[in-house]
Write an enzyme that holds these catalytic residues in place. Structure first.
Site, PDB file in Angstrom:
ATOM      1  N   LYS A  81       0.801  -1.219   0.000  1.00 26.97           N
ATOM      2  CA  LYS A  81       0.000   0.000   0.000  1.00 26.97           C
ATOM      3  C   LYS A  81       0.837   1.273   0.000  1.00 26.97           C
ATOM      4  O   LYS A  81       0.308   2.352  -0.240  1.00 26.97           O
ATOM      5  CB  LYS A  81      -0.974  -0.005   1.183  1.00 26.97           C
ATOM      6  CG  LYS A  81      -1.889  -1.190   1.241  1.00 26.97           C
ATOM      7  CD  LYS A  81      -2.730  -1.443  -0.005  1.00 26.97           C
ATOM      8  CE  LYS A  81      -3.622  -0.326  -0.398  1.00 26.97           C
ATOM      9  NZ  LYS A  81      -4.813  -0.802  -1.163  1.00 26.97           N
ATOM     10  N   SER A 141      -2.866 -12.631   3.676  1.00 26.68           N
ATOM     11  CA  SER A 141      -3.321 -12.448   2.282  1.00 26.68           C
ATOM     12  C   SER A 141      -2.279 -12.968   1.293  1.00 26.68           C
ATOM     13  O   SER A 141      -2.615 -13.348   0.170  1.00 26.68           O
ATOM     14  CB  SER A 141      -3.680 -10.984   2.000  1.00 26.68           C
ATOM     15  OG  SER A 141      -2.552 -10.159   2.008  1.00 26.68           O
TER      16      SER A 141
HETATM   17  C1  LIG Z   1      -2.557  -7.265   3.663  1.00 23.89           C
HETATM   18  C2  LIG Z   1      -3.248  -6.828   2.408  1.00 23.89           C
HETATM   19  N1  LIG Z   1      -3.429  -7.723   1.439  1.00 23.89           N
HETATM   20  C3  LIG Z   1      -4.068  -7.395   0.298  1.00 23.89           C
HETATM   21  C4  LIG Z   1      -4.562  -6.143   0.068  1.00 23.89           C
HETATM   22  C5  LIG Z   1      -5.307  -5.851  -1.210  1.00 23.89           C
HETATM   23  O1  LIG Z   1      -4.687  -4.935  -2.043  1.00 23.89           O
HETATM   24  P1  LIG Z   1      -5.585  -3.991  -2.957  1.00 23.89           P
HETATM   25  O2  LIG Z   1      -6.199  -2.975  -2.057  1.00 23.89           O
HETATM   26  O3  LIG Z   1      -4.611  -3.385  -3.917  1.00 23.89           O
HETATM   27  O4  LIG Z   1      -6.633  -4.818  -3.622  1.00 23.89           O
HETATM   28  C6  LIG Z   1      -4.399  -5.188   1.067  1.00 23.89           C
HETATM   29  C7  LIG Z   1      -4.968  -3.855   0.913  1.00 23.89           C
HETATM   30  O5  LIG Z   1      -5.076  -3.097   1.855  1.00 23.89           O
HETATM   31  C8  LIG Z   1      -3.726  -5.533   2.255  1.00 23.89           C
HETATM   32  O6  LIG Z   1      -3.545  -4.647   3.263  1.00 23.89           O
END
Ligand SMILES: Cc1ncc(COP(=O)(O)O)c(C=O)c1O
Length: 309
Positions: free
Chosen positions: A51, A268
């Site tokens: 981010k 994630s």
């Molecule tokens: C830990 C984590 N994984 C995945 C994402 C997803 O990314 P995006 O917002 O670009 O879809 C985020 C977004 O905040 C995140 O903090």
């Protein structure tokens, strides 16, 4: 001191956003001949997550449009990582920021935000990031002169950061020699930006979106789209395939990543690798590029690390 080799701290920090390494996960696929998985390790960004890319572009574009400065406070809702990125960049640039995050995000994220000196507004944990978003919007509508409402879920600078940055890096690191691009979806910025670029330059690469299998899950940062406020910037027509991942599958994968690859990443990232492995099993292999959004340090308080395989 004359002739010293020190750099301005803030400039040096922000210049290190992006250009993250692409790591080959050989142990995860050692029993799967014909499968190769490469992950962009976004924990190497100075704020510790993917981010940093979106937040820095959102702030730069807002500066160009004159939306920041003159005491205006940057306001946004976040599941934590965007908040940390804003807090770091605002500290460097001397802006105030006010961040709305659900009360139940990993405790370590709240501690980091406090350390960076951000103003925090904790929203109802039962309403997740949707509740945080509703509250941030209400605050910006009530005092529009006070805030620059960055609105990462609907701000085109978010996906453009990945179209101009992450995607270009992936292409230069692989020369387009892979079959699938796989990304989890939160705001959809990563998936949309990288997929849009790949569709233009390598349309034969299959684009895969990844979501939690239901609305109540432990995959911080990801969203179950059919049960959430849909981010305006997420373009699901770019997806050739979609994979659902359970929290337990993702947690099992992060333990394996730590114990077999020496890579400490967040849940994630586990979901992303599980999605690659599911497709590889279904289609008899393939080469995959995915994004590991953050490191595991912020989630060390969670019980799932204690499981011994
Ligand atoms: C830990 C984590 N994984 C995945 C994402 C997803 O990314 P995006 O917002 O670009 O879809 C985020 C977004 O905040 C995140 O903090």
């Amino acid at each position: 001191m004359r002739n010293n080799l020190a750099y301005d701290a803030g400039w040096s920090l922000l210049s290190r956003i992006g250009n993250t390494p692409l790591l080959a996960l050989r142990k995860m696929t050692s029993d799967m001949p014909g499968t190769r998985i490469y992950a962009k390790a976004e924990c190497f960004n100075p704020g510790g997550s993917v981010k940093d890319r979106a937040a820095s572009k959102i702030i730069e574009d807002a500066e160009k449009q004159g939306l920041l400065g003159n005491g205006r406070i940057l306001l946004d809702a976040s599941s934590g990582n965007t908040a940390i990125a804003y807090a770091m960049i605002c500290a460097v640039k001397g802006y105030r920021c006010r961040l709305v995050i659900p009360r139940n995000v990993a405790r370590e994220k709240i501690e980091m935000l406090t350390a960076y000196g951000a103003d925090l507004v904790l929203s109802d944990p039962l309403e997740g990031t949707d509740g945080a978003q509703r509250l941030a919007r209400k605050m910006s509508e009530e005092e529009p002169e006070l805030y620059f409402y960055a609105d990462q879920y609907n701000n085109d600078s978010n996906w453009r950061a990945h179209y101009e940055g992450t995607a270009v890096e992936i292409v230069s690191q692989t020369r387009g020699h892979f079959d699938y691009f796989v990304a989890g979806v939160g705001t959809g910025g990563t998936f949309t930006g990288v997929s849009r670029y790949l569709r233009e330059v390598f349309p034969e690469i299959k684009r895969v979106s990844v979501e939690p299998d239901g609305p109540f899950h432990g995959l911080e940062g990801l969203k179950r789209m059919d049960a959430s406020i849909r981010p305006g910037i997420y373009d699901d027509t770019l997806a050739d395939m979609h994979v659902d991942v359970t929290t337990e599958e993702a947690q099992g994968a992060v333990r394996r990543l730590a114990r077999q690859e020496g890579l400490l990443v967040g849940p994630s990232s586990g979901a992303a690798v599980v999605a690659c492995l599911k497709i590889a099993r279904e289609h008899g292999g393939g080469s995959f590029v995915t994004v590991f959004p953050d490191g595991g340090q912020k989630y060390l308080g969670e019980k799932f690390w204690e499981v011994k395989e």
